[in-house]
Design a protein around this motif. Structure first.
Motif, short mmCIF file in Angstrom:
data_model
loop_
_atom_site.label_atom_id
_atom_site.label_comp_id
_atom_site.label_asym_id
_atom_site.label_seq_id
_atom_site.Cartn_x
_atom_site.Cartn_y
_atom_site.Cartn_z
N THR A 6 5.59 16.29 0.69
CA THR A 6 5.59 15.76 1.54
C THR A 6 5.19 14.04 0.01
O THR A 6 6.20 14.54 -1.22
N TYR A 7 5.83 13.03 0.05
CA TYR A 7 6.06 12.02 -0.78
C TYR A 7 5.78 11.08 -0.53
O TYR A 7 4.66 10.19 0.35
N LEU A 8 5.12 9.72 -1.16
CA LEU A 8 4.69 8.48 -1.64
C LEU A 8 5.67 7.53 -1.20
O LEU A 8 6.81 7.07 -1.30
N GLU A 9 5.48 6.22 -0.25
CA GLU A 9 6.30 5.25 0.12
C GLU A 9 5.32 3.88 0.49
O GLU A 9 4.27 4.13 0.85
N GLN A 10 6.15 2.96 -0.30
CA GLN A 10 5.28 1.75 -0.17
C GLN A 10 5.66 1.33 1.18
O GLN A 10 7.39 0.86 1.27
N PHE A 11 4.92 0.61 1.65
CA PHE A 11 4.69 -0.05 3.09
C PHE A 11 4.16 -1.61 2.80
O PHE A 11 3.11 -1.72 1.23
N ILE B 15 0.64 -1.16 0.15
CA ILE B 15 0.24 0.04 0.17
C ILE B 15 0.57 0.97 -0.08
O ILE B 15 1.99 1.45 0.66
N ASN B 16 0.46 1.99 -1.14
CA ASN B 16 1.53 3.80 -0.87
C ASN B 16 0.69 4.70 0.40
O ASN B 16 -0.51 4.76 0.25
#
Ligand SMILES: NC(=O)c1ccc[n+]([C@@H]2O[C@H](COP(=O)([O-])OP(=O)(O)OC[C@H]3O[C@@H](n4cnc5c(N)ncnc54)[C@H](O)[C@@H]3O)[C@@H](O)[C@H]2O)c1
Ligand SMILES: [Zn+2]
Length: 353
Positions: free
Chosen positions: A332-337, A321-322
């Motif tokens: 801000t930025y998107l990080e994948q988990f 999920i991003n």
């Protein structure tokens, strides 16, 4: 009057001004053979239908009104079908226009009905809540809900024009106004520290409101132009939203979207601060601005219950999920988990009610 052009697959303009609704006939260049279907809810109908009808009267076109119950439950298949049947009864055709006159509920339902009726007719957004003016009326996402999840059935369908008239906001309940501020705060944290800092001064909000609305719209415009169909950068607009949606679901929508977003944003911010990403001064500012606008920040439910909902969330991409993380206010930025990693991250940000 401020005009913002949105250059997407179907370009359109957003007109922002106190009283701009009076110019609707001139600005959309209607011809007399066009007819209007006004979709609205009972509250907006009783407060403002006459204002809209008067503004449209210059066109001398027929106006048909379809009124729904206020509230999230109205984004339903039942209402969608009734509205489509209503339009068919009135013999609405592809030259005619649907006007979504209300908050995000009306906008989402109306935009979707316009997308599928006769394979698509034009629609205009006339948002009457702060949330709809700064967020939902712009960008062309339309949807209705299924019983198990929000916004599960919908389409991308850009409006033909948007009219943002601050006069409608005078009658908005304080609680609804606060919910709109939840999204405004989101835009500040996402992209614009100056905008965020303006929100610290609640006393001066009223005089600054129109420029603040316009700024949020142009920030959303920039993102939508870059990523109309939400495959990349547009996902940033979901800051705090994965938690927010789970809060809305568990509360059976008794906790409203804007409030849930505020809680989601603070929890993410706390998680970012605890992992050394976000400076503690910025975390304090985020908490302060949320409280200044009478929004909550503490998680109302157990994190594990919320994670269960998130795992089923539509934003799920396979096992990942991003999530949107905050480096500092305005950055801000998107990080994948993976889901366990996300739960760990949120654990850092838990501050329960
Ligand atoms: N499409 C998108 O991109 C997008 C983005 C964000 C939210 N949304 C959707 O928007 C919806 C929430 O929108 P909302 O917060 O506007 O809720 P809403 O449409 O339910 O309106 C909130 C309440 O305010 C009342 N109201 C509306 N205008 C008023 C006015 N001028 N004066 C007094 N009362 C007024 C309504 O009758 C309603 O009771 C949710 O369904 C959400 O999923 C969509
Ligand atoms: Zn939102």
């Amino acid at each position: 009057m401020k005009e913002i052009l949105v250059k997407v697959s179907k370009p359109y303009k957003i007109y922002i001004d106190h009283g701009v609704i009076d110019k609707i006939s001139d600005l959309v260049g209607v011809d007399r053979s066009r007819r209007f279907v006004v979709l609205t809810d009972k509250n907006v109908d009783s407060l403002y239908f006459e204002t809209l009808a008067k503004a449209l009267s210059k066109t001398k076109s027929d106006i048909f009104k379809f009124v729904i119950e206020p509230g999230e439950d109205s984004k339903s298949f039942d209402n969608l079908i009734s509205l489509l049947e209503f339009m068919a009864d009135k013999d609405i055709n592809s030259k005619d226009v649907l006007i979504a006159f209300g908050g995000g509920v009306v906008g989402d339902l109306g935009g979707f009905a316009a997308a599928i009726y006769r394979r698509g007719i034009d629609y205009i957004q006339v948002p009457t809540t702060l949330l709809a003016q700064v967020d939902s009326s712009v960008g062309g996402k339309t949807a209705i809900n299924l019983s198990r999840a929000k916004n599960m059935v919908g389409s991308f369908n850009q409006p033909r024009a948007v009219f943002c008239d601050r006069q409608f906001l005078h009658t908005l309940a304080d609680d609804e106004f606060a919910c709109g501020m939840g999204e405004v705060i989101k835009y500040g944290i996402l992209f614009d520290r100056d905008l965020f800092l303006k929100l610290m001064d609640r006393g001066r909000l009223d005089e600054n409101l129109e420029p603040i609305i316009a700024r949020c719209i142009s920030l959303k415009r920039d993102i939508v132009e870059e990523d109309e169909f939400d495959t990349g950068k547009r996902q940033l607009l979901n800051l705090g939203h994965s938690l927010a949606h789970s809060i809305e679901v568990i509360s059976n929508h008794t906790i409203k979207h804007g409030k849930a977003v505020a809680i989601g944003i603070y929890t993410v911010a706390l998680g970012c601060a605890k992992s050394g990403l976000l400076p503690s001064g910025d975390l304090e500012l985020i908490k302060e601005v949320i409280q200044t606008h009478n929004l909550p920040f503490k998680l109302p439910y157990k994190l594990s219950d919320m994670m269960e909902i998130i795992r089923k969330d539509k934003k799920r991409r396979g096992d990942y999920i991003n999530e949107i993380l905050i480096r500092k206010i305005g950055d801000t930025y998107l990080e994948q988990f993976d889901f366990d990693g996300l739960e760990e991250f949120f654990k850092n940000g838990v501050s329960h009610a």
